[in-house]
Design a protein around this motif. Structure first.
Motif, PDB file in Angstrom:
ATOM      1  N   TYR A  17      -6.676   3.633   3.176  1.00 50.24           N
ATOM      2  CA  TYR A  17      -7.729   2.936   4.792  1.00 50.24           C
ATOM      3  C   TYR A  17      -7.760   3.719   5.162  1.00 50.24           C
ATOM      4  O   TYR A  17      -7.238   3.963   5.928  1.00 50.24           O
ATOM      5  N   PRO A  77      -5.666  -7.299   5.155  1.00 51.05           N
ATOM      6  CA  PRO A  77      -4.778  -7.794   3.380  1.00 51.05           C
ATOM      7  C   PRO A  77      -4.013  -8.310   4.476  1.00 51.05           C
ATOM      8  O   PRO A  77      -3.232  -8.631   5.805  1.00 51.05           O
ATOM      9  N   SER A 135     -12.286 -10.908   6.048  1.00 52.75           N
ATOM     10  CA  SER A 135     -11.854 -10.707   5.052  1.00 52.75           C
ATOM     11  C   SER A 135     -11.385 -11.917   4.500  1.00 52.75           C
ATOM     12  O   SER A 135     -11.520 -12.832   5.382  1.00 52.75           O
ATOM     13  N   PHE A 158       0.709  -1.386   0.237  1.00 48.39           N
ATOM     14  CA  PHE A 158       0.350   0.228   0.236  1.00 48.39           C
ATOM     15  C   PHE A 158       0.718   1.467   0.015  1.00 48.39           C
ATOM     16  O   PHE A 158       1.816   1.037   0.206  1.00 48.39           O
ATOM     17  N   ALA A 185     -12.754 -10.512  -1.236  1.00 53.71           N
ATOM     18  CA  ALA A 185     -11.617  -9.684  -0.185  1.00 53.71           C
ATOM     19  C   ALA A 185     -11.165  -9.212  -1.733  1.00 53.71           C
ATOM     20  O   ALA A 185     -10.109  -9.793  -1.748  1.00 53.71           O
ATOM     21  N   THR A 186     -10.930  -7.658  -2.019  1.00 52.92           N
ATOM     22  CA  THR A 186     -10.333  -6.483  -2.972  1.00 52.92           C
ATOM     23  C   THR A 186      -9.905  -6.333  -2.187  1.00 52.92           C
ATOM     24  O   THR A 186     -10.938  -5.270  -1.481  1.00 52.92           O
ATOM     25  N   TRP A 187      -8.288  -5.520  -2.372  1.00 55.18           N
ATOM     26  CA  TRP A 187      -8.058  -4.075  -2.238  1.00 55.18           C
ATOM     27  C   TRP A 187      -7.856  -3.584  -3.496  1.00 55.18           C
ATOM     28  O   TRP A 187      -7.002  -4.099  -3.830  1.00 55.18           O
ATOM     29  N   GLN A 188      -7.769  -1.602  -3.436  1.00 53.47           N
ATOM     30  CA  GLN A 188      -7.508  -1.244  -3.858  1.00 53.47           C
ATOM     31  C   GLN A 188      -5.723  -0.859  -3.468  1.00 53.47           C
ATOM     32  O   GLN A 188      -5.506  -0.038  -2.478  1.00 53.47           O
ATOM     33  N   GLY A 214     -10.178  -0.043   8.243  1.00 49.65           N
ATOM     34  CA  GLY A 214     -10.054  -0.849   7.079  1.00 49.65           C
ATOM     35  C   GLY A 214     -11.581  -0.949   5.796  1.00 49.65           C
ATOM     36  O   GLY A 214     -11.698   0.069   5.784  1.00 49.65           O
ATOM     37  N   ARG A 215     -11.584  -1.953   5.592  1.00 48.63           N
ATOM     38  CA  ARG A 215     -12.921  -2.379   4.483  1.00 48.63           C
ATOM     39  C   ARG A 215     -14.052  -2.116   4.862  1.00 48.63           C
ATOM     40  O   ARG A 215     -15.050  -2.372   4.429  1.00 48.63           O
ATOM     41  N   ILE A 269     -14.691   3.688   0.310  1.00 46.83           N
ATOM     42  CA  ILE A 269     -12.816   3.362   0.303  1.00 46.83           C
ATOM     43  C   ILE A 269     -12.583   5.464  -0.488  1.00 46.83           C
ATOM     44  O   ILE A 269     -13.236   5.504  -1.125  1.00 46.83           O
ATOM     45  N   HIS A 326      -4.982  -4.158  -8.127  1.00 44.00           N
ATOM     46  CA  HIS A 326      -5.896  -4.383  -7.580  1.00 44.00           C
ATOM     47  C   HIS A 326      -5.357  -5.943  -6.428  1.00 44.00           C
ATOM     48  O   HIS A 326      -4.776  -6.821  -7.120  1.00 44.00           O
TER      49      HIS A 326
END
Length: 373
Positions: free
Chosen positions: A172, A190, A183, A32, A164-167, A176-177, A358, A143
């Motif tokens: 964040y 993550p 997740s 990140f 679970a997808t993360w950018q 988090g999400r 997000i 991603h």
């Protein structure tokens, strides 16, 4: 931060016993942006007022390890797949035991899976997802896709209990999400950005062959659920609780005075590195500067990427699963060598997920824009 292309370097490997030069194709693990909580240097962060009590309690329960062993061991079974832009896609379908919704992406979502993709502990997409964790971690551009209890089924389908997808270009918010959202990791973390691999360590040794460098991010760790704190008074389901940076707790059932889900620990600054090889020192320095975060319940404390996709292999570095308790002339790493950091109050786990809004890429969670975006 993502490095989409492999980079080559010539490094001195005299410390491994290999030829003095060795080509290194570094496929870095996903990261990140610098502002992410995982990337913060916590070497001077204050300890929790009850750190000594929590560590003592956990030590009395067995510390790191399983029911019949006490040690900081490394699990090398997870793979991190790097998918090209044109990789085939598979659609997520529900697991026989159900699907974690709304915590995870909606059923019918898809994830890229190149032909060489492999699930945790496997060499392909077949896994006993009724009895094993079967994590599947895939990076494509900005991603990150992380699936739990994954298994390829049917034509173009992937069975999973969570995707679970993360950018990777976003910092964040603290939750988090989403608050109370899981997740592919029980703490809502993550996974791949909190792991380490042989190429990353070799790259650190390229900059400092003595091992004085670090990996620049926190590392996930695991202990048994019955050694993690629970507290009925917080109103969580079955006394479950967590602290930041977690957003969720799995099944903690230990005494209230132990460490909670999500806890961030730091190795004591004066822990002696004597006897450890340079690669091991890089990991230990990371514990001292960025800490370890409690991510899930289980027996094997640390999670590193396997050798399946990396150029540098763990044997090249002299690192095996027992490096931190079987290195002759070095002090074993014990839970009593750590302190718990103060990351905020304990939060009762309701299991009522509220997904986050997000931030846009280039906008930090505090609302300020990243000048490099």
């Amino acid at each position: 931060m993502v490095f989409p292309f492999a980079r080559i370097a010539i490094i001195s490997l005299a410390w491994t016993g290999l030829p003095l030069t060795q080509p290194l194709w570094a496929e870095p693990l996903p990261r990140f942006p610098p502002g992410a909580v995982w990337n913060q240097d916590i070497s001077a962060a204050p300890a929790h007022p009850d750190s000594a009590l929590m560590i003592s309690t956990l030590d009395g329960l067995g510390g790191f390890g399983g029911t019949d062993f006490r040690r900081m061991q490394i699990d090398f079974s997870l793979h991190v797949v790097h998918a090209a832009a044109d990789s085939p896609q598979r659609t997520i379908v529900t697991h026989p035991d159900g699907y974690y919704s709304p915590d995870c992406e909606p059923l019918g979502s898809s994830m890229p899976l190149p032909l060489n993709a492999a699930i945790e502990g496997q060499t392909d997409l077949d896994c006993d997802n009724l009895n094993e964790d079967c994590h599947l971690l895939v990076v494509q551009g900005d991603h990150l896709y992380e699936a739990y209890h994954a298994k390829a089924v049917g034509e173009g389908e992937l069975q999973a209990q969570c995707l679970a997808t993360w950018q990777l270009n976003v910092v964040y918010p603290p939750e988090g999400r989403g608050e109370h959202c899981t997740s592919a990791d029980a703490a809502g973390f993550p996974m791949a950005p909190l792991m380490f691999n042989a190429d990353d360590i070799a790259a650190s040794l390229l900059a400092d062959s003595s091992g004085n460098g670090d990996l620049g991010h926190a590392i996930r760790f695991i202990i048994r659920n019955n050694r993690m704190a629970s507290d009925e008074s917080l109103g969580g389901v079955g006394g479950r609780l967590y602290v930041r940076p977690a957003s969720h707790a799995g099944g903690p059932s230990g005494p209230v005075n132990s460490i909670p889900y999500g806890a961030r620990l730091r190795l004591r600054a004066d822990f002696p590195l004597d006897g450890y090889n340079p690669a091991s020192r890089v990991i230990l320095n990371t514990f001292k500067r960025y800490g370890i975060v409690l991510a899930d319940g289980g027996n094997i404390a640390l999670t590193a990427e396997s050798d399946l996709y990396t150029t540098t292999k763990w044997a090249d570095l002299g690192v095996d699963s027992r490096i931190f308790d079987q290195t002759a002339g070095a002090q074993d790493v014990s839970i009593t060598d750590f302190m718990v950091l103060d990351t905020g109050p304990r939060i009762g786990e309701t299991w009522e997920c509220i997904r986050s809004v997000i931030p846009s890429p280039g906008i930090f969670a505090d609302g300020f824009e990243d000048e490099e975006a």
